[in-house]
Every structure is written in C-alpha cells, then in structure tokens.
Design an enzyme around this catalytic site. Structure first.
Site, PDB file in Angstrom:
ATOM      1  N   ASN A   8       6.938  -1.420  12.486  1.00  0.00           N
ATOM      2  CA  ASN A   8       5.641  -0.857  12.094  1.00  0.00           C
ATOM      3  C   ASN A   8       4.716  -1.015  13.290  1.00  0.00           C
ATOM      4  OD1 ASN A   8       3.183  -0.229  10.995  1.00  0.00           O
ATOM      5  ND2 ASN A   8       3.133  -1.930   9.521  1.00  0.00           N
ATOM      6  N   LYS A  10       1.829   0.056  13.687  1.00  0.00           N
ATOM      7  CA  LYS A  10       0.416  -0.008  13.302  1.00  0.00           C
ATOM      8  C   LYS A  10      -0.401   0.932  14.214  1.00  0.00           C
ATOM      9  CE  LYS A  10       1.290  -4.491  11.283  1.00  0.00           C
ATOM     10  NZ  LYS A  10       0.845  -5.848  10.945  1.00  0.00           N
ATOM     11  N   HIS A  98       1.054  -1.397   2.393  1.00  0.00           N
ATOM     12  CA  HIS A  98       0.993  -2.523   3.332  1.00  0.00           C
ATOM     13  C   HIS A  98      -0.263  -3.336   3.022  1.00  0.00           C
ATOM     14  CE1 HIS A  98       0.612  -4.808   7.025  1.00  0.00           C
ATOM     15  NE2 HIS A  98       1.890  -4.542   7.245  1.00  0.00           N
ATOM     16  N   GLU A 100      -2.442  -4.488   4.842  1.00  0.00           N
ATOM     17  CA  GLU A 100      -3.636  -4.044   5.570  1.00  0.00           C
ATOM     18  C   GLU A 100      -4.291  -2.848   4.871  1.00  0.00           C
ATOM     19  OE1 GLU A 100      -1.656  -3.800   9.354  1.00  0.00           O
ATOM     20  OE2 GLU A 100      -1.494  -5.982   9.358  1.00  0.00           O
ATOM     21  N   GLU A 168       6.156  -9.172   2.374  1.00  0.00           N
ATOM     22  CA  GLU A 168       5.402  -9.646   3.531  1.00  0.00           C
ATOM     23  C   GLU A 168       4.311 -10.607   3.057  1.00  0.00           C
ATOM     24  OE1 GLU A 168       5.725  -6.646   7.014  1.00  0.00           O
ATOM     25  OE2 GLU A 168       4.043  -6.037   5.789  1.00  0.00           O
ATOM     26  N   GLY A 174       1.223 -11.381  11.622  1.00  0.00           N
ATOM     27  CA  GLY A 174       0.484 -11.483  12.880  1.00  0.00           C
ATOM     28  C   GLY A 174      -0.049 -12.872  13.189  1.00  0.00           C
ATOM     29  N   SER A 212       5.708 -12.042  11.196  1.00  0.00           N
ATOM     30  CA  SER A 212       6.025 -12.817  12.404  1.00  0.00           C
ATOM     31  C   SER A 212       7.517 -12.952  12.672  1.00  0.00           C
ATOM     32  CB  SER A 212       5.353 -14.197  12.345  1.00  0.00           C
ATOM     33  OG  SER A 212       3.943 -14.047  12.304  1.00  0.00           O
ATOM     34  N   GLY A 234       4.274  -6.962  15.469  1.00  0.00           N
ATOM     35  CA  GLY A 234       4.105  -7.274  16.891  1.00  0.00           C
ATOM     36  C   GLY A 234       5.376  -7.134  17.719  1.00  0.00           C
TER      37      GLY A 234
END
Ligand code: 13P
Length: 252
Positions: A8, A10, A98, A100, A168, A174, A212, A234
């Site tokens: 992802n 992002k 997600h 976010e 998640e 993150g 992570s 990430g």
C-alpha cells in the site's frame, strides 16, 4: 495457496518514482523467479500512477489495484473514482476501510460494505481492513472491535475469490511496533472462526497481517497460523524490502 504480499503505497512518491519502484520490484523478482511460485505480489499505488505501472506489472506477473473506490457506479460525484474505472485501468484489487480512511474520512463499516459490493460488481477483489486502536487493546476489547468491524464491513456474497481480510492493529501502523506472534495468532484464529460463522463459504479466504511488517519480522509473522500474507506500507516503498519480506519469510 500462495501468500499475498500487498504493498500500500499510500500518498507517496511522484510519477518518476512510481515507475522506478515498480521496475526495481520487477528486477528483484527476476533475480529469483521461483518466489512467484509461493507468493503473489500486489501493488496499490495512488490512482493516478496505475496506468504507469500496468505494463510492467503484466509482464512480471505482479497484480495491482487501488487504495479506495467510490460506493457509486457513476454520476455527479466530484473527485470520486469508481470500481469500474479501476478495473478499466487494469486493476484487480482495491483496499477498502483502511484505518486511515476510517479515521480521516469518517468511513464506517457500513460504508465499507457498500464499497465492497461496488468493488465486487466491477469484478475487483476487495481487501477489507479491520483493526483495533491501542486503547481498545489496552481495554481488552480487540476481539469485540474487530468482530463488529467484520460483521458490518463484509457484504453479502463475500467469499475467497472476491475478498481478502487485512488485520491491521492501528497502533502498529507506521510506528515500528508489531503485534507479537501470539497476539497475531490469537486474532487471526478469531477472525477465521468469525468468518466461518458469518459467511456461507469462508474456506481459503485469505487473512493478511499489516502494521510495521519488514524483512526482519516477516518470517515470524508470515509463519504464524492463519496469516496468509501481509499488507505493507513503509517497506513497500523500497523494492529490496518489499521483495525482501517474501524472501525472508521463505528463508527464515
Ligand atoms: P506500515 O507497514 O507502514 O506500518 O503500514 C501498514 C499499512 O497501513 C498498510 O496498509
């Protein structure tokens, strides 16, 4: 069943970097082509960069998709992208719900279910995200929260062909913190049991872990029971780490 390693991206990078990253991922796969026998690689770039990665993905057996879609099929919805538009551009997956989007855009599980119905209607596989916050976990409510999210976010007709679940934990996204193997094992077996109750046929429905994940912890996480892959933020922005996750999982 192949494990799914999903990136992802992002809202990161620019067009040149997107092209460079997908080329580097393809080159890494070419260095060890047998990795494709055990892992399916999915890339979810920003919408606008999907056409730029399409050909190289097709050539190297990588699948791609989007990070969200509209609940609507078409019409006066300024700024929205429909599931059919994603399919038109060659996408086969879409990440939905997600944390976010739930946090910054107020997306509810009910909306996520409607989006998943739209995705299924366009022939896309919906990667439906669930996960508890740190305070939920501190209060011992993680199963209750994730159970309720699953109950409300999965649309009728969800099955192993059209749906993937991504667990998640919000506090692991993150942050460099990951859930312990025991916590992941407990949650994934809880999710597996709930899917069995909730769906007519949940056999082979993949459940990913996200938060992570990197090469250093990939083996432990991806060898945990009921973990069928990873949703990676990430570390999906560096080819070496993204493919390194699969390599590390394989080699131990
Ligand atoms: P990180 O891998 O950066 O923690 O992000 C996880 C994630 O949100 C993937 O969707």
């Amino acid at each position: 069943m192949k494990k799914l390693i999903a990136g992802n991206w992002k809202m990161n990078g620019n067009l040149g970097q997107a092209e460079e990253l997908v080329s580097s991922i393809a080159a890494k796969i070419q260095e060890q082509p047998s990795i494709i026998d055990s892992y399916e690689f999915l890339i979810c770039p920003p919408f606008l960069y999907m056409p730029a990665i399409k050909d190289i993905c097709a050539k190297h057996g990588i699948v791609f998709g989007a990070q969200d879609c509209s609940v609507h099929e078409a019409g006066a919805y300024t700024g929205e992208i429909s599931a059919q538009m994603i399919a038109d551009c060659g996408g086969t997956y879409v990440i939905l719900g997600h944390s976010e989007r739930r946090q910054y855009h107020g997306e509810t599980s009910q909306l996520v279910a409607q989006k998943a119905t739209a995705a299924h209607g366009a022939g896309l596989v919906a990667v439906i995200c669930v996960g508890e916050t740190e305070s939920d976990r501190d209060a011992g409510k993680e199963n209750e929260i994730v159970g309720a999210q699953l109950q409300a976010s999965l649309p009728e007709g969800a099955n192993a062909e059209n749906t993937v679940i991504a667990y998640e934990p919000v506090w692991a996204i993150g942050t460099g913190k990951t859930a312990s193997s025991d916590d992941v094992a407990n949650m994934h077996s809880f999710i597996c049991a709930q899917l069995k109750e909730q769906l007519a046929d949940s056999k082979n429905l993949r459940i990913l872990y996200g938060g992570s994940m990197k090469p250093e912890n990939a083996h432990a996480l991806l060898s945990t029971p009921h973990v069928d892959g990873g949703l990676i933020g990430g570390a999906s922005l560096k080819a070496e780490q993204f493919i390194g996750i699969a390599v590390a999982a394989e080699e131990g």
